[in-house]
Scaffold this motif. Structure first.
Motif, PDB file in Angstrom:
ATOM      1  N   SER A  89       0.805  -1.213   0.000  1.00  0.00           N
ATOM      2  CA  SER A  89       0.000   0.000   0.000  1.00  0.00           C
ATOM      3  C   SER A  89       0.841   1.268   0.000  1.00  0.00           C
ATOM      4  O   SER A  89       0.325   2.360  -0.187  1.00  0.00           O
ATOM      5  N   GLY A  90       2.146   1.126   0.221  1.00  0.00           N
ATOM      6  CA  GLY A  90       3.026   2.287   0.284  1.00  0.00           C
ATOM      7  C   GLY A  90       3.143   2.876   1.678  1.00  0.00           C
ATOM      8  O   GLY A  90       3.876   3.838   1.890  1.00  0.00           O
ATOM      9  N   TYR A  91       2.442   2.298   2.624  1.00  0.00           N
ATOM     10  CA  TYR A  91       2.488   2.804   3.998  1.00  0.00           C
ATOM     11  C   TYR A  91       3.905   2.716   4.549  1.00  0.00           C
ATOM     12  O   TYR A  91       4.369   3.637   5.228  1.00  0.00           O
ATOM     13  N   ALA A  92       4.602   1.639   4.274  1.00  0.00           N
ATOM     14  CA  ALA A  92       5.949   1.441   4.804  1.00  0.00           C
ATOM     15  C   ALA A  92       6.899   2.533   4.322  1.00  0.00           C
ATOM     16  O   ALA A  92       7.764   2.984   5.078  1.00  0.00           O
ATOM     17  N   ARG A  93       6.741   2.988   3.081  1.00  0.00           N
ATOM     18  CA  ARG A  93       7.592   4.063   2.553  1.00  0.00           C
ATOM     19  C   ARG A  93       7.235   5.410   3.173  1.00  0.00           C
ATOM     20  O   ARG A  93       8.097   6.206   3.489  1.00  0.00           O
ATOM     21  N   ARG A  94       5.949   5.664   3.321  1.00  0.00           N
ATOM     22  CA  ARG A  94       5.508   6.967   3.834  1.00  0.00           C
ATOM     23  C   ARG A  94       5.691   7.095   5.344  1.00  0.00           C
ATOM     24  O   ARG A  94       5.844   8.202   5.852  1.00  0.00           O
ATOM     25  N   LEU A 141      -7.334  -9.706   5.478  1.00  0.00           N
ATOM     26  CA  LEU A 141      -6.076  -9.189   4.917  1.00  0.00           C
ATOM     27  C   LEU A 141      -5.708  -9.902   3.620  1.00  0.00           C
ATOM     28  O   LEU A 141      -5.170  -9.291   2.693  1.00  0.00           O
ATOM     29  N   ARG A 142      -5.992 -11.192   3.517  1.00  0.00           N
ATOM     30  CA  ARG A 142      -5.746 -11.915   2.255  1.00  0.00           C
ATOM     31  C   ARG A 142      -6.596 -11.342   1.127  1.00  0.00           C
ATOM     32  O   ARG A 142      -6.153 -11.221  -0.009  1.00  0.00           O
ATOM     33  N   GLN A 143      -7.832 -10.987   1.444  1.00  0.00           N
ATOM     34  CA  GLN A 143      -8.712 -10.388   0.439  1.00  0.00           C
ATOM     35  C   GLN A 143      -8.147  -9.044  -0.035  1.00  0.00           C
ATOM     36  O   GLN A 143      -8.183  -8.732  -1.224  1.00  0.00           O
ATOM     37  N   ILE A 144      -7.607  -8.272   0.898  1.00  0.00           N
ATOM     38  CA  ILE A 144      -7.000  -6.987   0.523  1.00  0.00           C
ATOM     39  C   ILE A 144      -5.810  -7.218  -0.395  1.00  0.00           C
ATOM     40  O   ILE A 144      -5.673  -6.548  -1.430  1.00  0.00           O
ATOM     41  N   LEU A 145      -4.956  -8.184  -0.057  1.00  0.00           N
ATOM     42  CA  LEU A 145      -3.819  -8.490  -0.924  1.00  0.00           C
ATOM     43  C   LEU A 145      -4.280  -8.970  -2.292  1.00  0.00           C
ATOM     44  O   LEU A 145      -3.686  -8.631  -3.316  1.00  0.00           O
ATOM     45  N   TRP A 146      -5.319  -9.760  -2.326  1.00  0.00           N
ATOM     46  CA  TRP A 146      -5.853 -10.232  -3.595  1.00  0.00           C
ATOM     47  C   TRP A 146      -6.310  -9.035  -4.441  1.00  0.00           C
ATOM     48  O   TRP A 146      -6.061  -8.984  -5.638  1.00  0.00           O
ATOM     49  N   LYS A 147      -6.957  -8.052  -3.798  1.00  0.00           N
ATOM     50  CA  LYS A 147      -7.396  -6.851  -4.511  1.00  0.00           C
ATOM     51  C   LYS A 147      -6.208  -6.053  -5.035  1.00  0.00           C
ATOM     52  O   LYS A 147      -6.296  -5.388  -6.049  1.00  0.00           O
ATOM     53  N   PHE A 148      -5.066  -6.112  -4.323  1.00  0.00           N
ATOM     54  CA  PHE A 148      -3.847  -5.445  -4.786  1.00  0.00           C
ATOM     55  C   PHE A 148      -3.245  -6.198  -5.970  1.00  0.00           C
ATOM     56  O   PHE A 148      -2.297  -5.730  -6.585  1.00  0.00           O
ATOM     57  N   GLY A 149      -3.770  -7.391  -6.279  1.00  0.00           N
ATOM     58  CA  GLY A 149      -3.247  -8.187  -7.383  1.00  0.00           C
ATOM     59  C   GLY A 149      -2.125  -9.121  -6.973  1.00  0.00           C
ATOM     60  O   GLY A 149      -1.359  -9.569  -7.814  1.00  0.00           O
ATOM     61  N   ASN A 150      -2.015  -9.425  -5.711  1.00  0.00           N
ATOM     62  CA  ASN A 150      -0.976 -10.323  -5.216  1.00  0.00           C
ATOM     63  C   ASN A 150      -1.603 -11.646  -4.782  1.00  0.00           C
ATOM     64  O   ASN A 150      -2.783 -11.731  -4.527  1.00  0.00           O
ATOM     65  N   ASP A 151      -0.750 -12.640  -4.668  1.00  0.00           N
ATOM     66  CA  ASP A 151      -1.197 -13.954  -4.208  1.00  0.00           C
ATOM     67  C   ASP A 151      -1.030 -14.019  -2.704  1.00  0.00           C
ATOM     68  O   ASP A 151       0.081 -14.210  -2.207  1.00  0.00           O
ATOM     69  N   PRO A 152      -2.122 -13.877  -1.959  1.00  0.00           N
ATOM     70  CA  PRO A 152      -2.003 -13.903  -0.499  1.00  0.00           C
ATOM     71  C   PRO A 152      -1.632 -15.270   0.050  1.00  0.00           C
ATOM     72  O   PRO A 152      -1.163 -15.374   1.169  1.00  0.00           O
ATOM     73  N   GLN A 153      -1.787 -16.325  -0.742  1.00  0.00           N
ATOM     74  CA  GLN A 153      -1.404 -17.658  -0.270  1.00  0.00           C
ATOM     75  C   GLN A 153       0.104 -17.780  -0.163  1.00  0.00           C
ATOM     76  O   GLN A 153       0.599 -18.646   0.551  1.00  0.00           O
ATOM     77  N   ALA A 154       0.841 -16.917  -0.875  1.00  0.00           N
ATOM     78  CA  ALA A 154       2.302 -17.004  -0.867  1.00  0.00           C
ATOM     79  C   ALA A 154       2.901 -16.438   0.417  1.00  0.00           C
ATOM     80  O   ALA A 154       4.080 -16.615   0.672  1.00  0.00           O
TER      81      ALA A 154
END
Length: 178
Positions: A124-129, A160-173
Motif C-alpha cells: 500500500s506504500g504505507y511502509a515508505r511513507r 487481509l488476504r482479500q485486501i492483498l488479492w485486490k492489490f493483485g498479489n497472491d495472499p497464499q504465498a
C-alpha cells in the motif's frame, strides 16, 4: 410487562415508576419465577406507545429528564432510551451471560497475520511513507496486544488476504518470517 413513556399530557391509567425503580422490578422478575422473561415495550420516537399498546402493560417506566422551559415533555430518542433501559436492567444484578471459552490464537496464526499485515503495509506504500511505524517487532507487538482469539485471528487473516488479492498479489504465498 412494562411500557415506556415520556409521561406527556395523556391520561394515566397505569402506575408510572422511574427507571431506577423499574430496574429493581425487572431484575427481580429476571431472577425469579418469570423464567427469565420480561417485556419492555418502546414506541416510536414521534408518538410513543399507542393507548392500545399501553393496554398490554402492567405498569409504565419513565426516564427522568431535565425540564427545560419551552419544551413540552422532553424525551430521549429511541436508541438512547433502549440502551439506558437495558443498562438499568442488568446494572447491579449479578447477572452474567454464559460464555463459551474462547480458543486462544496459535502462534503460527499470529505470525501469518503479522506477515500479511507487513505485506499490506509494503504494497500500500504505507511502509515508505511512515517508516518509523513499519517495524517487524512493532507490528508483531501490535498484533499480540489485540489479544485475539483463534476465530478472530483467522477472520482477520481472511480479510487481509482479500485486501492483498485486490492489490493483485497472491495472499497464499505469504508465510511467516522466522
Amino acid at each position: 410487562m412494562a411500557g415506556t413513556t415520556a409521561v406527556g399530557p395523556r391520561r394515566r391509567e397505569h402506575p408510572v415508576i422511574t427507571l431506577a425503580e423499574a430496574g429493581v422490578h425487572l431484575r427481580g422478575d429476571l431472577l425469579s419465577g418469570h423464567q427469565g422473561r420480561v417485556a419492555l415495550l418502546f414506541g416510536s420516537e414521534k408518538t410513543g406507545l399507542s393507548n392500545e399498546e399501553l393496554s398490554h402493560c402492567n405498569w409504565l417506566v419513565t426516564i427522568p429528564m431535565h425540564q427545560t422551559p419551552g419544551v413540552r415533555h422532553p424525551s430521549m430518542n429511541l436508541g438512547q432510551a433502549v440502551a439506558v433501559c437495558l443498562y438499568e436492567m442488568v446494572r447491579e444484578s449479578g447477572l452474567s451471560l454464559p460464555q463459551e471459552p474462547l480458543e486462544p490464537a496459535l502462534a503460527g496464526d499470529l505470525e501469518r497475520l503479522t506477515a500479511l499485515l507487513n505485506q499490506i503495509m509494503e504494497e500500500s506504500g504505507y511502509a515508505r511513507r511512515h517508516p518509523a511505524n513499519f517495524d517487524q517487532i512493532r507490528i508483531r507487538r501490535l498484533i499480540r496486544s489485540m489479544a485475539l482469539d483463534r476465530s478472530h485471528t483467522l477472520a482477520w487473516t481472511g480479510i487481509l488476504r482479500q485486501i492483498l488479492w485486490k492489490f493483485g498479489n497472491d495472499p497464499q504465498a505469504v508465510e511467516p518470517s522466522d
